[in-house]
Design a protein around this motif. Structure first.
Motif, short mmCIF file in Angstrom:
data_model
loop_
_atom_site.label_atom_id
_atom_site.label_comp_id
_atom_site.label_asym_id
_atom_site.label_seq_id
_atom_site.Cartn_x
_atom_site.Cartn_y
_atom_site.Cartn_z
N SER A 57 -59.11 -22.45 65.33
CA SER A 57 -58.47 -21.15 65.08
C SER A 57 -58.56 -20.76 63.61
CB SER A 57 -57.00 -21.20 65.50
OG SER A 57 -56.29 -22.16 64.72
N ASP A 58 -58.30 -19.48 63.34
CA ASP A 58 -58.42 -18.96 61.98
C ASP A 58 -57.39 -19.56 61.03
OD1 ASP A 58 -60.53 -17.39 62.77
OD2 ASP A 58 -59.29 -15.60 63.11
N ASP A 59 -56.24 -19.98 61.57
CA ASP A 59 -55.19 -20.53 60.69
C ASP A 59 -55.27 -22.05 60.57
OD1 ASP A 59 -54.32 -21.31 63.19
OD2 ASP A 59 -52.21 -20.88 62.78
N ASP A 60 -56.38 -22.62 61.03
CA ASP A 60 -56.55 -24.07 60.98
C ASP A 60 -57.80 -24.40 60.17
OD1 ASP A 60 -56.01 -26.74 61.46
OD2 ASP A 60 -56.36 -26.65 63.62
N ALA A 61 -57.96 -25.67 59.85
CA ALA A 61 -59.14 -26.13 59.11
C ALA A 61 -59.34 -27.61 59.37
CB ALA A 61 -58.97 -25.89 57.61
N PRO A 62 -60.59 -28.09 59.36
CA PRO A 62 -60.83 -29.52 59.56
C PRO A 62 -60.03 -30.41 58.61
CG PRO A 62 -62.89 -28.32 59.74
CD PRO A 62 -61.86 -27.34 59.29
N ALA A 63 -59.83 -29.97 57.38
CA ALA A 63 -59.07 -30.78 56.42
C ALA A 63 -57.64 -30.98 56.89
CB ALA A 63 -59.09 -30.12 55.05
#
Length: 503
Positions: A57-63
């Motif tokens: 999702s746009d509000d998430d990131a792999p980090a």
């Protein structure tokens, strides 16, 4: 008489998501995929309910996903491996979708994602609430059967490994229709699943008794972190073996845990209450049950009448046990659910033995540490299964050498039943030196009577490492050593100890 076959390619043992991913990724190398059970039976992947965790999702990131994975693993996750899993996660989910996995979608086509315990974002891609594992495996079964480079052989039980004098693994020994068949190959990928069948109370198929792990250890492979076993807090307590699972997604949707009087209790154990890490929730439920107060999942308000459509597997299991979750509390208990330990591998599935690769639950990359983050298991199987398949496909044929068979006897049914009871009692949610020492002694006695059965070897690895770890961390809790003091992984450089004979 033993039949001998040479396969010019890769052997994959196991037909769960890790095995399928390895087999598909090994193209164009020829793959012989071996499974004791029919496809989509006898593997945990098909039973997985929650879904696949990935930063989609746009509000998430792999980090962020990697950070949650490291935090859940209680100090033992290898950060670089967690970062790799999280970075490759979104592409792995999209690859599964491209193969036909019918993930739930929003109106605009984006993945619908749910929140599960210890995740900082809603990042679990799912199918009809609790159907992810089954739907993914059905899609991949079609892909595997259609792949020209893959030959599938079911009804093939792994009973040994072929090994040369340099310790290189050169193939497998399987039992098919009562016949013993030795199959030589350039490389072997073990994707044989976990150890749930070693426990009396488990949510996994009974066939999964750690025998791939045990055979690898007998061949001399290094084993990592065998003491770390995850107990799912909410197995449905209706007297079935294996116990059906009430997915964590129910608590993500707002279901709460209550005692027999209907009082919520999780806030006494952790500030995140029902969304605390799995090990905390499992110990809390264990404590409530031990105190005689009982433990129940109340989803009447959170799900209620929507159960048949939103969580059909949980609904069917409850109704089959005489519980209507729309109007009644669901009795729950902790159950063996996942093994964080396994055959030690690098990020491409390589073990300490040349020619032998491992992926999925039977492997240990260090990505789960002491406590697996919810819904990272299917992701790990897809990501590292594919990496293992690609690496195994690059192995070149080795010079001919005399081969030996590494094998062990089957464990009789009565002995297995006794082992399962002992493992649940002494290597369960709460452990003590007294119980673990009793367990190790019992396993040693069983080995003296029945030989180095791979299931016994796997069980002893768990018990001995748990006895040696005099602290509590993640899924390993010692009531006699409740503090966390030693953030070091366990590595057992297993000495070869199986029955060996010339191939």
């Amino acid at each position: 008489m033993t039949e001998r076959i040479r396969h010019d390619g890769v052997i994959v043992v196991g037909a769960g998501l890790a095995g399928f991913s390895a087999a598909l990724a090994a193209a164009p190398a020829r793959v012989l995929l071996l499974s004791e059970a029919p496809l989509n039976h006898g593997c945990s992947s098909a039973w997985a309910q929650g879904g696949v965790a990935a930063a989609l999702s746009d509000d998430d990131a792999p980090a962020l996903h990697a950070a949650d994975t490291v935090a859940a693993g209680a100090g033992l996750v290898v950060p670089a491996v967690a970062a790799l899993l999280a970075e490759e996660g979104p592409a792995a989910v999209r690859r599964l979708a491209d193969l036909g996995a019918p993930f739930d979608r929003k109106a605009g086509g984006a993945f619908s994602q749910s929140l599960e315990a210890a995740h900082s974002r809603a990042r679990v891609a799912r199918v009809k609430g609790d159907q992810a594992g089954r739907a993914i495996m059905e899609a991949l079964t079609v892909a595997v059967r259609a792949a020209r480079h893959i030959e599938v052989r079911t009804g093939a039980k792994l009973v040994g490994l072929l090994q040369d004098g340099s310790t290189r693994i050169r193939g497998v020994v399987v039992r098919i229709d009562g016949r013993t068949v030795e199959i030589a190959a350039r490389a072997v990928v073990l994707a044989t699943g976990g150890i749930g069948g070693l426990y009396a109370v488990t949510t996994t198929p009974a066939e999964l008794k750690g025998e791939g792990l045990g055979l690898a250890a007998l061949a001399g492979a290094t084993i990592a972190d065998p003491e770390f076993v995850q107990f799912h807090p909410t197995a449905i307590d209706i007297g079935r073996d294996p116990a059906p699972l009430a997915t964590e997604a129910l608590r993500g949707e707002g279901a709460v845990l209550v005692d027999a009087n209907g009082e919520r209790f999780m806030a006494r154990y952790h500030p995140a209450a029902e969304l605390a890490p799995r090990d905390v929730v499992a110990r809390a439920i264990h404590a409530e049950r031990e105190a005689g107060r009982g433990a129940f999942l109340d989803a009447r308000e959170a799900v209620g009448a929507h159960f048949p459509d939103e969580f059909p597997a949980v609904f069917a299991a409850c109704m089959g046990g005489g519980v209507d979750p729309r109007t009644q509390l669901i009795p729950v208990a902790p159950a063996c659910h996942y093994h964080m330990g396994g055959i030690a591998t690098d990020i491409d599935g390589r073990t300490s033995l040349p020619g032998l690769y491992a992926a999925g639950e039977c492997a240990s990359t260090g990505v789960h540490g002491a406590n697996r983050l919810a819904s990272n298991s299917l992701l790990e199987a897809a990501v590292f299964g594919a990496r293992a398949g690609r690496a195994a496909a690059r192995v070149q044929a080795a010079p001919e050498r005399p081969l030996a068979v590494v094998t062990g006897p089957d464990l009789p049914a009565e002995a297995l039943a006794a082992l399962r009871e002992a493992m649940s009692r002494d290597a369960g949610v709460v452990r003590t030196a007294e119980g673990l020492a009793r367990l190790v002694a019992g396993i040693d006695t069983a080995q003296a009577g029945h030989g180095q059965a791979p299931a016994l070897v796997a069980a002893r690895l768990v018990a001995a490492a748990a006895l040696a770890r005099r602290e509590s961390r993640g899924g390993h809790f010692r009531s006699d050593f409740p503090d966390a003091v030693a953030p070091e992984r366990t590595f057992v450089a297993a000495a070869p100890g199986a029955a060996r004979h010339a191939a």
